[in-house]
Each structure stands twice: as structure tokens, then as C-alpha cells.
Write an enzyme that holds these catalytic residues in place. Sequence first.
Site, PDB file in Angstrom:
ATOM      1  N   GLU A 188       0.833  -1.206   0.000  1.00  0.00           N
ATOM      2  CA  GLU A 188       0.000   0.000   0.000  1.00  0.00           C
ATOM      3  C   GLU A 188       0.868   1.256   0.000  1.00  0.00           C
ATOM      4  O   GLU A 188       0.598   2.219  -0.710  1.00  0.00           O
ATOM      5  CB  GLU A 188      -0.908   0.031   1.241  1.00  0.00           C
ATOM      6  CG  GLU A 188      -2.062  -0.947   1.211  1.00  0.00           C
ATOM      7  CD  GLU A 188      -1.702  -2.320   1.759  1.00  0.00           C
ATOM      8  OE1 GLU A 188      -0.484  -2.636   1.846  1.00  0.00           O
ATOM      9  OE2 GLU A 188      -2.624  -3.085   2.091  1.00  0.00           O
ATOM     10  N   ARG A 197       2.975  -1.714  15.557  1.00  0.00           N
ATOM     11  CA  ARG A 197       1.892  -1.220  16.415  1.00  0.00           C
ATOM     12  C   ARG A 197       2.394  -0.622  17.720  1.00  0.00           C
ATOM     13  O   ARG A 197       1.614  -0.080  18.488  1.00  0.00           O
ATOM     14  CB  ARG A 197       0.899  -2.341  16.679  1.00  0.00           C
ATOM     15  CG  ARG A 197       1.480  -3.604  17.267  1.00  0.00           C
ATOM     16  CD  ARG A 197       0.471  -4.726  17.190  1.00  0.00           C
ATOM     17  NE  ARG A 197       0.969  -6.014  17.639  1.00  0.00           N
ATOM     18  CZ  ARG A 197       1.588  -6.915  16.869  1.00  0.00           C
ATOM     19  NH1 ARG A 197       1.831  -6.656  15.602  1.00  0.00           N
ATOM     20  NH2 ARG A 197       1.950  -8.080  17.362  1.00  0.00           N
ATOM     21  N   GLU A 234      -4.101  -6.947  17.226  1.00  0.00           N
ATOM     22  CA  GLU A 234      -3.031  -7.575  16.455  1.00  0.00           C
ATOM     23  C   GLU A 234      -2.031  -8.233  17.399  1.00  0.00           C
ATOM     24  O   GLU A 234      -1.433  -9.256  17.063  1.00  0.00           O
ATOM     25  CB  GLU A 234      -2.322  -6.539  15.568  1.00  0.00           C
ATOM     26  CG  GLU A 234      -1.387  -7.155  14.540  1.00  0.00           C
ATOM     27  CD  GLU A 234      -0.945  -6.173  13.462  1.00  0.00           C
ATOM     28  OE1 GLU A 234      -1.327  -6.374  12.302  1.00  0.00           O
ATOM     29  OE2 GLU A 234      -0.229  -5.203  13.764  1.00  0.00           O
TER      30      GLU A 234
END
Lengths: 558, 558
Positions: free
Chosen positions: B230, B282, B368
Site C-alpha cells: 500500500e 503497532r 493484532e
Amino acid sequence: MEQPAGTRGQHEASSYFSRDFNMMPAWKKLGELARAPYDLTAPGALSSARIRSYRVHAAGFDLLYSTQRVDEPVLAALQGLAEESGAVAQFLLMKKGAVLNRIEGYASEERQVLHTACRDIFAPVCPAPEASAQAKGELEKLADFLTALETGEIVNAAGEPFTDLVQVGIGGSDLGPRALYLALAAYKMPGRRVHFISNVDPDDAAATLSGLDLAKTLVNVVSKSGSTLETLTNEELVRKAFAEAGLEPSRHFLAVTGKGSPMDNPARYLRSFYMFDSIGGRYSATSMVGAVMLGFGLGYTQLLEILRGAQAMDLAAEEQDIRRNPPLLLALLGIWNHNFLGCETLAILPYSQALVRFAAHLQQCDMESNGKSVTRQGKPLAWESGPIIWGEPGTNGQHAFYQLIHQGTTIVPAEFIGFRTSQYGRDLLIEQTTSQEKLVANLLAQVLALATGQADENPNRCFAGNRPSTVLLADRLTPYAMGALLALYEAKVVFQGFIWNINSFDQEGVQLGKKLATRLLAHYAGLRQDPGYSGETSDDAGWALLGAAGVLAKERSD
Amino acid sequence: MEQPAGTRGQHEASSYFSRDFNMMPAWKKLGELARAPYDLTAPGALSSARIRSYRVHAAGFDLLYSTQRVDEPVLAALQGLAEESGAVAQFLLMKKGAVLNRIEGYASEERQVLHTACRDIFAPVCPAPEASAQAKGELEKLADFLTALETGEIVNAAGEPFTDLVQVGIGGSDLGPRALYLALAAYKMPGRRVHFISNVDPDDAAATLSGLDLAKTLVNVVSKSGSTLETLTNEELVRKAFAEAGLEPSRHFLAVTGKGSPMDNPARYLRSFYMFDSIGGRYSATSMVGAVMLGFGLGYTQLLEILRGAQAMDLAAEEQDIRRNPPLLLALLGIWNHNFLGCETLAILPYSQALVRFAAHLQQCDMESNGKSVTRQGKPLAWESGPIIWGEPGTNGQHAFYQLIHQGTTIVPAEFIGFRTSQYGRDLLIEQTTSQEKLVANLLAQVLALATGQADENPNRCFAGNRPSTVLLADRLTPYAMGALLALYEAKVVFQGFIWNINSFDQEGVQLGKKLATRLLAHYAGLRQDPGYSGETSDDAGWALLGAAGVLAKERSD
């Protein structure tokens, strides 16, 4: 009040209003079938024949459900459930103006449910002609207003056109309208922008107003009751900003409210538009609640396209055959996963950044409608009602919470929403595929991965599969498609409520918090007026909580 | 690689890495206690003594937990659970550089977990001096760069200063940084703005770029691997826009990436900053992943304040006593509700519009990390791991999904986050209270209402109560408070993972979707090169799904 045409038909159909979910033959049947649901991981389970035939189409949307844990017996039982509950019959009665917002034998809102009438203005025969005529009347007032803005008939004190509009509202006056505007920002009228203030958090208003040229800004205040605390507070804040800028608020402020509400005061507003009791906040995006802002931002033609799309889906929702009725099928698949396969939540995963706030709208539309504990006869539910709705756009979510969806200990059914082409059409071929193709390929890959799973010698790389999902696909996220998508979910929610025999149209559950907030605010006000004030004796827990939170001490030292 | 100081201590503590949750004495004890959890609806259950004493304070935050279904025996058992699992001992080892990102006996990432080292630069003695030195080195590079922007040493081709920065990243390179920036927009440097492009959806990039003056815009491309699909696609899209505007990308583009990654190519970037293997996406908001953008938008001083707040909370997380350790207590209360009282989800409800994307960050950070199915020894879990995290700011949520939280058939534990004063300080006294007071009063009222419920003769107006929640309160949402809040949740997630004996630091669950997306994209590319191409024999289900979705037919007719 609207009188339904066929009174005899209504009487028969209204017997559905008291059928308990766990008393229907289909309930028992589905419970049996749920002991061995279709295994999507079995060899050949996801055959191309299945994939191609488990598909419904309506109003521009394809619904693919081969990756749900259903087979022919389950689908037959779900069709049975639809019929035994009279889901479509009740939907038709709703459209005709039946008083569905009620609890039998107890004080309740006792209202019709006629959000569909806003769209039925395009129907050859309106099921609820009175409500549709009202909707049409308001639309025409809006068309006149929008024309006057464009021709320069309505301008600001300096003779300049208005460029910006701030929508002040909360809940249904914010979430649905905002989701629609963000979804369709690609269709914005040149030079026009829309902003939103919803939260009573003063920083919300401050952040929005900073950077706006108030002289060229309209403010659309939306509250059905005309007494929503957050909205009135924010209206005052914004009026004060206008006054400080030397601007006359009544040249800038619009009202969308109920007739006769405290806000129904034309002297204070440039224009007033009406909303009606038969449209609940969370179903009001296609009423004036959304229309004024959308008409300003996107133009009247695009607004009508949204309504047209919604009407087309409302019509599809009248089909008795669940394989021709996407909202009904989606409702039934949801019930299968929630009540029979035991999944508490439902993830809404749009592969479109423009739908960034659509899940937030559905959280209200679905959870406020179906987060209930009593039947329409006031009896405690012996079955689960609405699930928890959550979600974020893909592919972003793939880099966030999908880990849990694939390998967590909880099964999360998902509804994927995608579009075959992009809105802006600006795209780039990288490694022989476009961004939009990457987006759709990722969506479909997730659906496959969740369903089929994967074996691996490394236990940390195993995927159990059998995680159900549905795909909703349309060509492009146009105003028409957005209208259809909105109506699809509205009808889905309503169908589920009918089947669960709950009132999907009230929200008594928000009252207790309001009442207690009023009590706590009285302590603040008491302290402000008298530093020796104490709420200890009248409200032990509330007073202690304010103390433990450190907000009273703070207050005193100010 | 960092070598922990006390090797003997490490050896003892590392025996905790293989303790199964259901083998601990506290597990059994808590299971027994869960048969009759504390009844918050009993008369006097929510006494002012309880409210005042069930409170922890650290790093500027008060944590109030009197409205959880816990009492002294449960708290003692939770303290026992913390000790038996060695939660704090493991946390200390983590900070010192233990290789915690691994699965024993199977191929895995085999990495240290050192996001805390980014903040330990303020500690008198760094637990992981090498990693903290690296972090400090990058911070100093950033300080120099920011100074050069301010002094006018670095300008665009026309000699003008840069006003805007676009962060291009996804997942951890987007969610945490974006949540922080939005939370602290009130502290923005005058004339500076930050924007984000994350989704592969081409409309995301198009919407962000439209309306930007590219000549004055920096682009910060963030990808540890330098190969995130992406991000690379979006980087190409944005570079193309710069080229079309006649601008030289290498004067505008910054890179944050791993050393030696395909993006580690100084010729293509104005500046490059490094991120390290020991910091997972994260957990990377306080590394260069967030710091470059935050430094540009808020200034270097405010960036350091964020790090300082995080470090203060990291320190509090070292306390062995759960009544002095907010992250650990929050982790244990979560385990009580999730594993023992059977609640699948957790709502994060900040009463601050600025925290609008904080729940989205936590969805990644928590789900996650802890959405896992095997232990750190690769055995299938016999207990639930991470819950589903969701939420929206209040009071907005009150007008949306709170109906279900109060009266639905599913219990939703909630964590409320509030602040005693507003960020902007623009507020208005209406009916003797300010907006900020209304906000806090509403927060506390919800907490009370959920806990105590309400009886009523009208069954639709009954509230069962006993719905648990926690309150987190600080004075004001400053950079320091935001840093502390971020670190509080990072530590909470890590503690839960330790107790569940799972690896909270990998994300194998996202691989299958990636693999299948590649396979589907090959079909698109195949068709583009040869209209007669068919994937039917090699990939029956994938090919059929593309066909049923109508994307191949579309492709052919283009």
C-alpha cells in the site's frame, strides 16, 4: 395519521407483531442444523458452482454469500423463518404507516415508522401518501432555497455567496449525514465545503470553527426535539462566535426541527425545515436531517440520486424470496451467525476510504435499534438481540485488527463492501494492476482466507478457517449506490427486529444516563453558587464519584 | 543485540515464559470467584468508601475501578495472577532486551521488544542502553532537521518554507501516529498542517492531495520493510503528482525505514530516519514512525513531552503491587471480565473529540498483539486470548450505540477516558455549567448507570445494571498526558499477552490474506496481458470468486 389501505390485510399481518422467536418452527430447525454447520474448509466445499449461485442482486449491488456457513437446508430454514415471522409482511405494513414503534400494554412512543416515505416520493403509488407528501413539500422548500443560493438571491451581508456549511447535530443528526457526505465528497459542488460539530466537547466546536470564514458560512442546526443538550450548547457556542465576528446569526443559521419544537422559531433562522415524528433519528439521513446539508454540499440533483438509490433498495426489500431480497438475506445470515452459531459481534469492512464513517453510522442504526432486552409485549427476551457492530475500512484494517479475525479465539463474522471502480478515477498501473484492482483483490482474498483457512506444520501459521463473511459489491460508490447501501442496512436492521420481536424504533436505554448526568450537573451548579454545597446526603454515590474523579476539588480551587 | 544486565535474574524470570494460564493457582481461584461476582446493584454496594478507595494514580492519570465487579478476594486473586505469571518480571526483561518475540521450537521472528527504549532516553539508567542510544541518535538527527526547517536553511525550490506534511504509511505507520496527531492538534505549530494517506484505495490519496500546495509540502514515507504494498503504491502515486506539478521529489520526500531496506536510498529522499527490528509497527508511535511527523506538526519540545509522559507510565508499569500499577491493573480487570465473566468485547469510550482515532489505534495495538491461538510454545490455547476492541468518543456514542450497552442482551465492559479541563479553553457557561463539566458529568453518569441500573414498572425502562466499567481521568489532554495514555495501553496489552502466555509481538495471521491477494492479482495481470487467460484450473475458488464479483467481466469489456 396515515391510514393503511388494506385494513383487513393489516389485521392478519399484525398478528406477526407478537410471535416469539423461539416459538417458531424454524427456530427449532435452525438450532438442530447449527449442530453441524456447513464446513467451508472441507475439500471442494467452496466450489465454483456454489460461489456463482450463492449470489443475489438488487439496486446495483451484488451480495455474495458462498462463504457463509449455510447450505440448502439452512437456507430453506431461513426462508421458513422469514415467512413464519412475517418479516416482509411487517415491512410492508411499516411502509404503509403501521404504528410499529410501541410496546403493547406499556407507555411507549406509539409512533409510525416512515423513513421509507422520504424515498417513496418516486414510487408510482406511495404506500404512505401523506408522509410522502410531507417529505416532498420539504424537498421543494429545499430546492427553492438551494436555487436562491446559486442565483445569488441569498447572499451574506457583504453580498457574497456562502461557501461553507456547518452541521450542528448529534446522534442521527450527525452520524448518518456525516457518513453520507464523506462517502460522496468526490461529488462535491465546486467551492462548497461541509463541516460537522456534534460533541458537547468544547474542543470539537473550537477545532471546527478555527479556520472558517464565518462571513461566508451557513450553520445548519438539527434537532427533532429542539432540546438536545449537546446541540443547543453547541448552537450557543457557534452563535457567540458569529456575534463576536460582528455577524447577524439569523442571516446564517438554518434549522431542521420538529414542528412546534422550541427551535421552531423562524425569527432566529434564515430558513427552517421540518422533520416528523414518524422518522427516528437513526433512520433520518434521507429526511431533511441529511438533505439540507447534502443538497448544499453535493447539489440537489445528487441528493435526489441518493433518494432514488434508497427507494430501489426499499423495493427489493419487499421480495418474499430471500434469494431475491438482499436486506432480508443479510438479516437472516446475521441471525444464523448471532443466534445459532453464537457470534457476539459483526465487523463491517468497507474497502473504500470514503466509507470511513459508515460503520459508525451502522453502530447507531443497528445497535440503538436492536440492543434491546424485552419483546414488543414487554416480556424479557429469551434469546440474543442485536450484535455489536464495529469495523474500519480495508485495506487499513488488514494492517490492524485482522490478525484477531484470522487467528483469534473469537469468531468475527464480517460484511465486506467493495466497488469495482474508484470514485476519482485517478489510478496507476503498478506491476500490471491498478490500485482499485489491488483493493478488490485484497477484499476477495480476505473472504477466501477466512473461509478456507490453511494447514501448516508451524502451529503459529495455521488458520482454522470456517470464519463466515458476506461480500457486497457495486460498480462505483455513486450517490445512487450510497442511497441503496444505506437503505439496505436500514431494512436489514428492521427485519432482524421484526424476527426477534423487539421494538427497533425506541431508545429507552439512553434515559438513565441522561437522568444521572442531570443529577451530577446539579452538583456542579450547586457548588458554583455556594462553595459550601454538598451532595453527599442526597446522592452518596454520585457525589463520591465526582470527588474521586477530582473534579469537585478542582472546581473549588478555580 | 542488547545483552540484559543480570543474566542470572533473567534465567529465573524466563521460566515465566512457558507458564500456562490455566495451570496457575490463581486461574482456579478466579474461576471459583467468578461464580458469584460482586453485585454492583445491591443496596450500598457502591459506597462512597469503595468509590474513594478503588483508585490508582500514576503519570497524571487516575484510574477508578469501583464500578468493576471486583472485591477484596478478587483483587487478591488478581494480584496472585500477576505474581504467578511473573507479569512485571517479564515486563522488566522486555525493557532490558529479552527476545520475547518468538515461538519456542518453531520458526518465528526471534526479536527483542524495545519500544520502551525510545522513552528510556530520559531514564537515569537505561535498561537497554544500546537501543536507547539508537533512539537518541535518530532524535538528534530529527532535531537538526526541524531546526533547519525553522531557520530557513531547508526550503523549497522557490525558497519558501514548508507548511504541510503528508504521512504515507499504513497500519502502525498510520494509526498510532494519526491518533496522536489528532489528539494534539490543539498544540499545532502555527502555519503547519499534517495529512495522512494510508489506504491503497486510490481515492484516499486523491482526496488528500486535492487542495494541497505541493510546492510547500513534505512527504514522509514510512515503512519498516520498505516493501509494504500500500505504501509503495501510494508513494508512487504521490511522486507522480509531484512530477506532474514540475517538482523534484527528492527535495520533498522523507523516508522512515529499516536500515538496508529497499527504501534506504538517500538519493531519493531529502532525509532518511531509521526504525529498528526491535520495535513492532503497532508499538512504534514514539519511534521515528511517529516522531518525524509529530516533530514537524507540533514542534520538537512537544514531541519530547509525549516521550516523557510515556516514560513516566513505563516506570509505573514496573510496580509489583497492582494497586500502584495502572496498566497492570487494567490488564487484570480485562482478564477478569474476558476470561472469567465471559465478555467478548471491550469498548474504549474517550470523552474527548480529540481522541477520535484512539480506539482505532488500540484496535491494532491490542487485537493484532493478542488475537492469537497458540502459546509461546506453539500449543493451541485452551483459554480465550484478546478481546474485540471498539469504541467512539462520548458524548456522541450516547446518541448512538449506548442503547445496546445499557439494555442489550450482551454485556460490554467499557473503559471511559476523560479530562478535567478542555484543550482549547474556549467554553461557555450554560445553565450554570460549562461544556467540559457537561462532558465529565455525562461520563461519570454513564459509569453509574451501567453499574447500578434501575428498576421500573415498565419493563422497557428497566436497567439490569452490573455492567462493569473503568474510568481513566487526567487534568488535560496535553502531549505529556497523551504519551502516558499511549504507554498505559501498550503496557496493558503486553501484560495480558504475558499472562495468556502468547506472543504479542508477531502477526502471522495477516500472511494468508496477503498470499491469496497476490494470487488474485496475478489473474488480473494475466488477463491484462492475454484476454484469453483463465485461472480456472490453477485456482478454482479464486477464479470463481472474481467471476461472481463481476470484476473479470468488467475487466474484459474495458
